[in-house]
Scaffold this motif. Structure first.
Motif, PDB file in Angstrom:
ATOM      1  N   SER A   1      -7.438  10.100   0.291  1.00  0.00           N
ATOM      2  CA  SER A   1      -8.822   9.890   0.408  1.00  0.00           C
ATOM      3  C   SER A   1      -9.141   8.944   1.488  1.00  0.00           C
ATOM      4  CB  SER A   1      -9.390   9.212  -1.062  1.00  0.00           C
ATOM      5  OG  SER A   1      -8.871   7.904  -1.033  1.00  0.00           O
ATOM      6  N   ARG A   2      -8.132   8.155   1.895  1.00  0.00           N
ATOM      7  CA  ARG A   2      -8.213   7.417   3.149  1.00  0.00           C
ATOM      8  C   ARG A   2      -7.742   8.038   4.268  1.00  0.00           C
ATOM      9  NH1 ARG A   2      -5.222   3.176   2.905  1.00  0.00           N
ATOM     10  NH2 ARG A   2      -4.044   3.547   0.986  1.00  0.00           N
ATOM     11  N   GLU A   3      -7.219   9.256   4.238  1.00  0.00           N
ATOM     12  CA  GLU A   3      -6.585  10.068   5.398  1.00  0.00           C
ATOM     13  C   GLU A   3      -5.445   9.239   6.115  1.00  0.00           C
ATOM     14  OE1 GLU A   3      -9.898  11.036   7.767  1.00  0.00           O
ATOM     15  OE2 GLU A   3     -10.719  12.435   6.417  1.00  0.00           O
TER      16      GLU A   3
ATOM     17  N   ARG B   1       0.735  -1.211   0.131  1.00  0.00           N
ATOM     18  CA  ARG B   1       0.018   0.018   0.004  1.00  0.00           C
ATOM     19  C   ARG B   1       0.820   1.097  -0.042  1.00  0.00           C
ATOM     20  NH1 ARG B   1      -2.266  -3.159   3.755  1.00  0.00           N
ATOM     21  NH2 ARG B   1      -1.368  -1.976   5.544  1.00  0.00           N
TER      22      ARG B   1
ATOM     23  N   GLU C   1      -5.028   9.009  -3.662  1.00  0.00           N
ATOM     24  CA  GLU C   1      -5.910   7.737  -3.350  1.00  0.00           C
ATOM     25  C   GLU C   1      -5.507   7.429  -1.692  1.00  0.00           C
ATOM     26  OE1 GLU C   1      -6.579   3.860  -1.290  1.00  0.00           O
ATOM     27  OE2 GLU C   1      -4.547   4.473  -1.974  1.00  0.00           O
TER      28      GLU C   1
END
Length: 358
Positions: free
Chosen positions: A176-178, A124, A173
């Motif tokens: 967007s998931r902080e 990730r 991205e």
């Protein structure tokens, strides 16, 4: 027993497969026995160097046809940047048979080249340049050593790792998931990924102590490094590809490998020492890591590699190290990768040479 071979093939462009096709016709290698291809492509070696992915796409197409579907597990490691005299080419690594501790070879016989490969899981964005990447690479290197049939870390002489980097899309991205990232500079992410991968190799081979390694040491504590790791970052993959080069009694054949450590970018004596160690043997390939000293000096003299806003320092370093090693070895068609975070001492890096006994 395992039998490994290494040949290098010139390339007129990243997608030029004509040399590989001719080599197959001449019987220089069997496509179904290829386990890895290392390439030097003529891009900029930075985030937007798509010559790496272009070459991988062409190579996958070539081997899918040439090996009749038997090449799905080949590791492709493309290093962008052929600055200076470096010549674009592919290094094809083949392996037949299988080594192991119980292989039937006299303990008095010479050790021969052994190759092992492994992959990590996909990462990730928030894991790149951090301890999860270090640990995953350490595990993959350990598995590749076993795959090569190598029983001692002392017999490992080069560990080539291709690792991911951060792109603007991945950064968006992650936002967007902080989740936080090691950096939001895509170019700097290459260095963090290379550094974490190198430390993972060092842990697997007993060169780095995992119990004392902290996340903030990555790309800051240059006293922790591997003497055999060479890592290269690219946008064409999301996992790490690991190729271990070493020698083993469980391997047979005329090829073997040795390494030294360049103390700085002009340390041609490191390669010369390897050549002097094996007089009369054929030098097949040179594998090396290039780095610009982060202190901005080489042998007490100031350099401007880190201050040049037009040309990235990794490109300067590849040109310098490539020229030095091409002179010593007598051939510019060598594998020199830029960016040496935790790969050898500060400002230096490993250099390995593959030889063929006559």
């Amino acid at each position: 027993m395992m039998n490994c071979s290494v040949i290098k093939i010139p390339a007129r462009a990243p997608h030029d497969m004509s040399g590989l096709g001719a080599a197959v016709e001449e019987g220089l290698f069997r496509p179904e026995e290829v386990v890895a291809v290392l390439g030097k492509t003529e891009g900029n070696g930075c985030v937007n160097d798509f010559t790496r992915g272009y070459a991988v796409m062409a190579l996958k197409g070539f081997f899918a046809e040439a090996a009749q579907g038997g090449a799905a597990d080949i590791s492709y490691v493309m290093s962008g940047g052929t600055e200076g005299v470096l010549s674009p080419h592919f290094t094809v690594i083949s392996r037949s048979g299988q080594g192991g501790a119980d292989a039937d070879k006299s303990a008095d016989g010479p050790k021969s080249l052994a190759i092992g490969v492994a992959r990590t899981r996909s990462f990730r964005p928030e894991e790149l340049g951090r301890l999860p990447q270090v640990d995953a690479v350490a595990d993959a290197v350990a598995r590749a050593v076993i795959d090569a049939g190598i029983t001692s870390p002392r017999d490992v002489h080069f560990v080539q790792i291709k690792c991911p980097l951060l792109t603007a899309e991945q950064i968006y991205e992650a936002h967007s998931r902080e989740v936080s990232l090691i950096t939001e500079d895509t170019y700097k992410s290459m260095g963090y990924s290379r550094g974490a991968s190198a430390l993972g190799a060092g842990i697997a081979l007993g060169e780095v102590d995992r119990s004392v390694l902290k996340e903030e040491d990555i790309c800051t504590d240059w006293g922790q490094f591997s003497t055999v790791a060479s890592t290269s970052a690219g946008s064409e993959l999301s996992c790490c590809e690991v190729i271990v080069f070493g020698n083993s009694l469980s391997a047979d054949g005329p090829y073997h490998i040795d390494h030294a450590v360049m103390q700085d970018a002009v340390d041609g004596a490191a390669l010369q020492g390897l050549l002097d160690r094996y007089p009369g043997e054929e030098l097949v390939q040179v594998l090396a890591k290039a780095e610009a000293d982060p202190d901005g000096v080489i042998r007490g003299r100031r350099h401007i590699m880190l201050d040049d806003s037009d040309i990235n320092h990794t490109r300067h370093a590849r040109a310098v190290v490539g020229g030095v090693l091409a002179y010593v070895g007598g051939d510019p068609m060598i594998y020199v990768s830029g960016g040496g975070e935790h790969q050898g001492p500060k400002g230096g890096g490993p250099v390995a040479a593959v030889f063929r006994r006559k």
